[in-house]
Design a protein around this motif. Structure first.
Motif, short mmCIF file in Angstrom:
data_model
loop_
_atom_site.label_atom_id
_atom_site.label_comp_id
_atom_site.label_asym_id
_atom_site.label_seq_id
_atom_site.Cartn_x
_atom_site.Cartn_y
_atom_site.Cartn_z
N LEU A 22 0.83 -1.21 0.00
CA LEU A 22 0.00 0.00 0.00
C LEU A 22 0.86 1.26 0.00
CD1 LEU A 22 -2.71 1.45 0.25
CD2 LEU A 22 -2.61 1.06 2.73
N LYS A 23 1.91 1.26 0.81
CA LYS A 23 2.79 2.43 0.87
C LYS A 23 3.51 2.66 -0.45
CE LYS A 23 3.68 2.42 5.87
NZ LYS A 23 4.71 2.23 6.94
N ALA A 24 3.90 1.57 -1.11
CA ALA A 24 4.57 1.70 -2.41
C ALA A 24 3.63 2.31 -3.44
CB ALA A 24 5.08 0.34 -2.87
N ILE A 25 2.39 1.86 -3.43
CA ILE A 25 1.39 2.41 -4.35
C ILE A 25 1.19 3.90 -4.11
CG2 ILE A 25 -1.08 2.39 -4.92
CD1 ILE A 25 -0.94 -0.69 -4.49
N GLU A 26 1.09 4.27 -2.85
CA GLU A 26 0.86 5.68 -2.49
C GLU A 26 2.05 6.56 -2.87
OE1 GLU A 26 -2.10 5.04 1.38
OE2 GLU A 26 0.07 5.29 1.68
N GLN A 29 4.32 7.37 -8.95
CA GLN A 29 3.74 8.32 -9.91
C GLN A 29 3.03 7.59 -11.06
OE1 GLN A 29 7.33 9.08 -8.92
NE2 GLN A 29 6.10 9.99 -7.30
N VAL A 30 3.40 6.31 -11.25
CA VAL A 30 2.81 5.52 -12.34
C VAL A 30 2.45 4.13 -11.79
CG1 VAL A 30 3.11 4.56 -14.65
CG2 VAL A 30 4.25 6.72 -14.03
N ILE A 31 1.25 3.65 -12.14
CA ILE A 31 0.82 2.30 -11.81
C ILE A 31 0.62 1.54 -13.11
CG2 ILE A 31 -0.95 0.84 -10.73
CD1 ILE A 31 0.46 2.54 -8.69
N VAL A 32 1.30 0.39 -13.25
CA VAL A 32 1.12 -0.46 -14.43
C VAL A 32 0.49 -1.77 -13.97
CG1 VAL A 32 2.24 -1.65 -16.35
CG2 VAL A 32 3.13 0.56 -15.56
N ALA A 33 -0.62 -2.13 -14.62
CA ALA A 33 -1.35 -3.33 -14.22
C ALA A 33 -1.53 -4.25 -15.42
CB ALA A 33 -2.72 -2.96 -13.64
N PRO A 34 -1.29 -5.54 -15.25
CA PRO A 34 -1.47 -6.50 -16.34
C PRO A 34 -2.92 -6.92 -16.49
CG PRO A 34 -0.67 -7.65 -14.42
CD PRO A 34 -0.74 -6.19 -14.04
N SER A 35 -3.29 -7.26 -17.72
CA SER A 35 -4.62 -7.81 -17.99
C SER A 35 -4.48 -9.00 -18.91
CB SER A 35 -5.52 -6.75 -18.65
OG SER A 35 -6.72 -7.35 -19.10
N ALA A 36 -5.12 -10.10 -18.54
CA ALA A 36 -5.09 -11.29 -19.40
C ALA A 36 -6.15 -11.20 -20.48
CB ALA A 36 -5.31 -12.55 -18.57
N GLU A 46 -8.13 -3.66 -10.04
CA GLU A 46 -9.38 -3.51 -9.29
C GLU A 46 -9.19 -3.78 -7.81
OE1 GLU A 46 -12.06 -2.11 -10.52
OE2 GLU A 46 -10.83 -1.93 -12.34
N THR A 47 -8.23 -4.64 -7.49
CA THR A 47 -7.95 -4.96 -6.09
C THR A 47 -7.45 -3.74 -5.32
OG1 THR A 47 -7.41 -7.25 -6.66
CG2 THR A 47 -6.58 -6.44 -4.55
N VAL A 48 -6.67 -2.90 -5.98
CA VAL A 48 -6.04 -1.77 -5.27
C VAL A 48 -6.59 -0.41 -5.69
CG1 VAL A 48 -3.92 -3.13 -5.10
CG2 VAL A 48 -4.15 -1.46 -6.94
N ARG A 49 -7.56 -0.37 -6.58
CA ARG A 49 -8.00 0.90 -7.14
C ARG A 49 -8.35 1.93 -6.08
NH1 ARG A 49 -9.49 2.53 -12.11
NH2 ARG A 49 -9.61 0.43 -12.98
N GLU A 50 -9.00 1.51 -5.02
CA GLU A 50 -9.44 2.46 -3.99
C GLU A 50 -8.27 3.11 -3.25
OE1 GLU A 50 -10.96 0.35 -0.21
OE2 GLU A 50 -11.07 -1.21 -1.76
N TYR A 51 -7.08 2.52 -3.37
CA TYR A 51 -5.91 3.05 -2.66
C TYR A 51 -5.03 3.93 -3.53
CZ TYR A 51 -7.16 -0.86 0.41
OH TYR A 51 -7.83 -1.75 1.23
N PRO A 53 -3.81 7.13 -5.23
CA PRO A 53 -4.06 8.56 -5.05
C PRO A 53 -4.48 9.23 -6.36
CG PRO A 53 -1.96 7.91 -4.06
CD PRO A 53 -2.42 6.76 -4.92
N LYS A 54 -5.21 10.32 -6.25
CA LYS A 54 -5.60 11.09 -7.43
C LYS A 54 -4.36 11.65 -8.11
CE LYS A 54 -10.17 12.53 -5.76
NZ LYS A 54 -11.03 13.69 -5.41
N GLY A 55 -4.40 11.66 -9.43
CA GLY A 55 -3.30 12.22 -10.20
C GLY A 55 -2.24 11.21 -10.61
N VAL A 56 -2.32 10.00 -10.07
CA VAL A 56 -1.36 8.96 -10.45
C VAL A 56 -1.74 8.40 -11.82
CG1 VAL A 56 -0.48 6.66 -9.88
CG2 VAL A 56 -0.83 8.35 -8.07
N GLU A 57 -0.76 8.27 -12.69
CA GLU A 57 -1.01 7.71 -14.02
C GLU A 57 -1.20 6.20 -13.93
OE1 GLU A 57 1.04 7.59 -18.50
OE2 GLU A 57 2.16 8.37 -16.78
N VAL A 58 -2.30 5.70 -14.47
CA VAL A 58 -2.62 4.27 -14.43
C VAL A 58 -2.62 3.72 -15.86
CG1 VAL A 58 -4.33 2.52 -13.82
CG2 VAL A 58 -3.98 4.51 -12.34
N ILE A 59 -1.84 2.66 -16.08
CA ILE A 59 -1.72 2.06 -17.41
C ILE A 59 -2.02 0.57 -17.30
CG2 ILE A 59 -0.18 1.59 -19.36
CD1 ILE A 59 1.51 4.02 -18.34
N VAL A 60 -2.94 0.08 -18.13
CA VAL A 60 -3.25 -1.36 -18.17
C VAL A 60 -2.63 -1.94 -19.44
CG1 VAL A 60 -5.07 -3.09 -18.30
CG2 VAL A 60 -5.39 -1.05 -16.88
#
Length: 221
Positions: A22-26, A29-36, A46-51, A53-60
């Motif tokens: 959780l601390k690493a996610i917070e 600046q960038v979150i990369v998530a795999p999708s099968a 989806e597991t961590v989405r609620e954690y 922060p706003k403004g973090v770039e999310v890439i699937v």
């Protein structure tokens, strides 16, 4: 200095994410998530989405199951992550379960470490540990070994008493038939900790299950 965090986010229950993850996610600046899946759904995200922060770039990123295509996709993901790291951004790569258990992250490390980027890997709760707690079943005891094996190699089971069958999807019939031939008691669990969670012990129901996120815990005397 920018860091790549490889974060095991657990089996899919947002409450089973570690505090360190959780601390690493917070701090990323960038979150990369795999999708099968090609539609972009990512269980890890989806597991961590609620954690996040706003403004973090999310890439699937889509990682197909085929070996050749998957290798190309992993290289694409590396190039994307390398670009972000060179920009001085800290990146978190999410993986369902644990980072070093049958994960795409393992293949990604080949490219990342080769280029000398700093990497910190954070463990996650495995699906089979979560499943054992869910069904109140001992995974292994005493001096016995625990065999964790992909379903495609179920025939390799020999004298083991405690077995976890992973990557069950499309191998259900062969697995349950083999386990019964070898005298195992078993339980099937799919989507542990997530919506649609299923627990089955009936052989015919397991054969018809066909869920990508599934496993079997088995044991014998």
């Amino acid at each position: 200095m920018a860091v790549l965090y490889g974060i095991g986010v657990g089996p899919g229950d947002s409450e089973l994410l570690t505090i360190k993850g959780l601390k690493a996610i917070e701090n990323s600046q960038v979150i990369v998530a795999p999708s099968a899946l090609e539609d972009g759904e990512s269980i890890a995200l989806e597991t961590v989405r609620e954690y996040i922060p706003k403004g973090v770039e999310v890439i699937v990123k889509h990682f197909p199951m085929g070996t050749k295509d998957k290798h190309l996709k992993v290289k694409e993901a590396y190039e994307l992550i390398a670009t972000k790291l060179k920009e001085g951004k800290t990146v978190s790569f999410l993986t369902i379960g644990d980072s070093y258990v049958y994960s795409t992250y393992i293949h990604l490390l080949h490219f990342i470490e080769e280029k000398g980027f700093e990497v910190k890997t954070i463990p996650g709760i495995t699906s089979f540990c979560a499943a054992a707690s869910l069904v109140d079943r001992t995974l292994v005891v005493g001096n016995e070994p625990l065999l964790v094996i992909p379903a495609a190699r179920v025939k390799d089971i020999k004298n083991e008493k405690f077995v976890v069958i992973m990557k069950l999807y499309k191998h259900e019939e062969e697995v349950v038939n083999t386990l019964e031939e070898k005298g195992f008691d078993y339980v099937y669990v799919s989507r542990v900790g997530r919506e649609g969670e299923v627990i089955l012990t009936d052989k015919e129901e397991i054969k018809k299950s066909n869920d990508y996120m599934s496993l079997i815990l088995a044991s014998r005397k």
